[in-house]
Write a protein that holds these residues in place. Sequence first.
Motif, PDB file in Angstrom:
ATOM      1  N   ALA A 147       0.890  -1.242   0.178  1.00  0.00           N
ATOM      2  CA  ALA A 147      -0.004  -0.004   0.052  1.00  0.00           C
ATOM      3  C   ALA A 147       1.004   1.310  -0.037  1.00  0.00           C
ATOM      4  O   ALA A 147       0.517   2.311  -0.738  1.00  0.00           O
ATOM      5  CB  ALA A 147      -0.919   0.161   1.330  1.00  0.00           C
ATOM      6  N   GLY A 148       1.899   1.080   0.778  1.00  0.00           N
ATOM      7  CA  GLY A 148       2.812   2.350   0.842  1.00  0.00           C
ATOM      8  C   GLY A 148       3.459   2.407  -0.524  1.00  0.00           C
ATOM      9  O   GLY A 148       3.944   3.708  -0.970  1.00  0.00           O
ATOM     10  N   ILE A 149       4.043   1.577  -0.829  1.00  0.00           N
ATOM     11  CA  ILE A 149       4.638   1.465  -2.354  1.00  0.00           C
ATOM     12  C   ILE A 149       3.641   2.133  -3.425  1.00  0.00           C
ATOM     13  O   ILE A 149       4.027   2.788  -4.264  1.00  0.00           O
ATOM     14  CB  ILE A 149       5.136   0.184  -2.771  1.00  0.00           C
ATOM     15  CG1 ILE A 149       6.407  -0.138  -1.906  1.00  0.00           C
ATOM     16  CG2 ILE A 149       5.769   0.257  -4.212  1.00  0.00           C
ATOM     17  CD1 ILE A 149       7.567   0.664  -2.099  1.00  0.00           C
ATOM     18  N   SER A 150       2.569   1.545  -3.461  1.00  0.00           N
ATOM     19  CA  SER A 150       1.599   1.932  -4.329  1.00  0.00           C
ATOM     20  C   SER A 150       1.333   3.459  -4.341  1.00  0.00           C
ATOM     21  O   SER A 150       1.218   4.159  -5.068  1.00  0.00           O
ATOM     22  CB  SER A 150       0.229   1.197  -4.162  1.00  0.00           C
ATOM     23  OG  SER A 150      -0.835   1.794  -5.080  1.00  0.00           O
ATOM     24  N   ARG A 151       1.174   3.854  -2.841  1.00  0.00           N
ATOM     25  CA  ARG A 151       0.822   5.297  -2.748  1.00  0.00           C
ATOM     26  C   ARG A 151       1.878   6.187  -3.101  1.00  0.00           C
ATOM     27  O   ARG A 151       1.914   7.234  -4.187  1.00  0.00           O
ATOM     28  CB  ARG A 151       0.499   5.389  -1.209  1.00  0.00           C
ATOM     29  CG  ARG A 151       0.501   7.140  -0.821  1.00  0.00           C
ATOM     30  CD  ARG A 151       0.659   7.142   0.578  1.00  0.00           C
ATOM     31  NE  ARG A 151       2.014   6.863   0.967  1.00  0.00           N
ATOM     32  CZ  ARG A 151       2.404   6.239   2.082  1.00  0.00           C
ATOM     33  NH1 ARG A 151       1.584   5.677   2.749  1.00  0.00           N
ATOM     34  NH2 ARG A 151       3.874   6.191   2.169  1.00  0.00           N
ATOM     35  N   ASP A 152       3.339   5.877  -2.891  1.00  0.00           N
ATOM     36  CA  ASP A 152       4.485   6.632  -3.129  1.00  0.00           C
ATOM     37  C   ASP A 152       4.725   6.505  -4.658  1.00  0.00           C
ATOM     38  O   ASP A 152       5.012   7.523  -5.264  1.00  0.00           O
ATOM     39  CB  ASP A 152       5.744   6.261  -2.500  1.00  0.00           C
ATOM     40  CG  ASP A 152       5.585   6.521  -0.844  1.00  0.00           C
ATOM     41  OD1 ASP A 152       4.760   7.146  -0.439  1.00  0.00           O
ATOM     42  OD2 ASP A 152       6.346   5.671  -0.188  1.00  0.00           O
ATOM     43  N   LEU A 153       4.526   5.454  -5.394  1.00  0.00           N
ATOM     44  CA  LEU A 153       4.584   5.497  -6.721  1.00  0.00           C
ATOM     45  C   LEU A 153       3.661   6.441  -7.613  1.00  0.00           C
ATOM     46  O   LEU A 153       3.956   7.109  -8.285  1.00  0.00           O
ATOM     47  CB  LEU A 153       4.295   3.891  -7.371  1.00  0.00           C
ATOM     48  CG  LEU A 153       4.331   3.672  -8.874  1.00  0.00           C
ATOM     49  CD1 LEU A 153       5.699   4.084  -9.196  1.00  0.00           C
ATOM     50  CD2 LEU A 153       4.136   2.274  -9.137  1.00  0.00           C
ATOM     51  N   VAL A 155       2.076   9.093  -6.157  1.00  0.00           N
ATOM     52  CA  VAL A 155       2.427  10.412  -5.821  1.00  0.00           C
ATOM     53  C   VAL A 155       3.581  10.765  -6.485  1.00  0.00           C
ATOM     54  O   VAL A 155       3.500  11.905  -7.244  1.00  0.00           O
ATOM     55  CB  VAL A 155       2.417  10.600  -4.355  1.00  0.00           C
ATOM     56  CG1 VAL A 155       3.118  12.223  -4.085  1.00  0.00           C
ATOM     57  CG2 VAL A 155       1.188  10.390  -3.514  1.00  0.00           C
ATOM     58  N   ASN A 156       4.641  10.238  -6.418  1.00  0.00           N
ATOM     59  CA  ASN A 156       5.841  10.566  -7.195  1.00  0.00           C
ATOM     60  C   ASN A 156       5.591  10.698  -8.595  1.00  0.00           C
ATOM     61  O   ASN A 156       6.283  11.488  -9.505  1.00  0.00           O
ATOM     62  CB  ASN A 156       7.111   9.343  -6.877  1.00  0.00           C
ATOM     63  CG  ASN A 156       7.303   9.720  -5.342  1.00  0.00           C
ATOM     64  OD1 ASN A 156       6.878  10.477  -4.636  1.00  0.00           O
ATOM     65  ND2 ASN A 156       8.039   8.384  -4.950  1.00  0.00           N
ATOM     66  N   SER A 157       4.970   9.778  -9.388  1.00  0.00           N
ATOM     67  CA  SER A 157       4.723   9.637 -10.762  1.00  0.00           C
ATOM     68  C   SER A 157       3.925  10.715 -11.121  1.00  0.00           C
ATOM     69  O   SER A 157       4.186  11.719 -11.997  1.00  0.00           O
ATOM     70  CB  SER A 157       3.961   8.265 -11.261  1.00  0.00           C
ATOM     71  OG  SER A 157       4.747   7.264 -10.919  1.00  0.00           O
ATOM     72  N   ASP A 158       2.822  11.209 -10.293  1.00  0.00           N
ATOM     73  CA  ASP A 158       1.973  12.369 -10.536  1.00  0.00           C
ATOM     74  C   ASP A 158       2.709  13.808 -10.794  1.00  0.00           C
ATOM     75  O   ASP A 158       2.712  14.500 -11.639  1.00  0.00           O
ATOM     76  CB  ASP A 158       0.761  12.141  -9.618  1.00  0.00           C
ATOM     77  CG  ASP A 158      -0.340  13.249  -9.936  1.00  0.00           C
ATOM     78  OD1 ASP A 158      -0.701  13.205 -11.133  1.00  0.00           O
ATOM     79  OD2 ASP A 158      -0.672  14.007  -8.974  1.00  0.00           O
ATOM     80  N   LYS A 159       3.537  14.002  -9.659  1.00  0.00           N
ATOM     81  CA  LYS A 159       4.517  15.072  -9.530  1.00  0.00           C
ATOM     82  C   LYS A 159       5.451  15.254 -10.666  1.00  0.00           C
ATOM     83  O   LYS A 159       5.725  16.188 -11.252  1.00  0.00           O
ATOM     84  CB  LYS A 159       5.498  14.754  -8.254  1.00  0.00           C
ATOM     85  CG  LYS A 159       4.527  15.304  -6.893  1.00  0.00           C
ATOM     86  CD  LYS A 159       5.414  15.415  -5.813  1.00  0.00           C
ATOM     87  CE  LYS A 159       4.924  15.493  -4.539  1.00  0.00           C
ATOM     88  NZ  LYS A 159       5.713  15.248  -3.299  1.00  0.00           N
ATOM     89  N   LYS A 160       6.023  14.025 -11.000  1.00  0.00           N
ATOM     90  CA  LYS A 160       6.848  13.938 -12.269  1.00  0.00           C
ATOM     91  C   LYS A 160       5.979  14.278 -13.453  1.00  0.00           C
ATOM     92  O   LYS A 160       6.533  15.075 -14.492  1.00  0.00           O
ATOM     93  CB  LYS A 160       7.516  12.756 -12.483  1.00  0.00           C
ATOM     94  CG  LYS A 160       8.786  12.508 -11.629  1.00  0.00           C
ATOM     95  CD  LYS A 160       9.954  12.793 -12.154  1.00  0.00           C
ATOM     96  CE  LYS A 160      11.165  12.359 -11.429  1.00  0.00           C
ATOM     97  NZ  LYS A 160      12.333  12.099 -11.844  1.00  0.00           N
TER      98      LYS A 160
END
Length: 179
Positions: A147-153, A155-160
């Motif tokens: 769940a943490g990896i999914s969230r971070d992926l 969020v990070n992908s969205d920002k990029k």
Amino acid sequence: MTIFAGLGRTLAATLIATAAFTGSVMAQDASEDQIKAARAAMDALNATSQFDGILPQIAEKLKGTLIQSSPNYGELINKTVDDEALALASRRADLEREVANIYAKTFSVEELKAISDFYSSSAGKKLLQSGPLAAREVMKAADIWAAGISRDLAVNSDKKLEAEIGAQKKAEGEAAPKN
């Protein structure tokens, strides 16, 4: 005796299944040493205890079916099925032989001895006892991690992507001819 018509079908299916199972039990290709090592490993693993409830469960299901079709004979059905189940209890040894044969064919004598030695040790016994709890906790940890990896992926992908798309739009806007 049409009262127990369903019993005949149940018994026929049981006899067919039993004949097939008994035939496979008779075909033992493993050596005596393999079977002995397999039984020791099975004992250390407590490999067949999960099957202890099969006969009682089958008996209860049969009693329920028979009583449902002939409720006036409940007491007789219970006694008869219980007596017959007890008479079949000795056939549990057939399952033990079959499982020993499977283990003997699957593992070498040395592997079976290693399995038996480990699971007879305090560490092996603890693994058998605490392993299921540890496995559940590992699955919970993996779920939380995923769940943490999914969230971070996300969020990070969205920002990029926002930054890249914004830069592309800006570049397209500057390169576009102005009217």
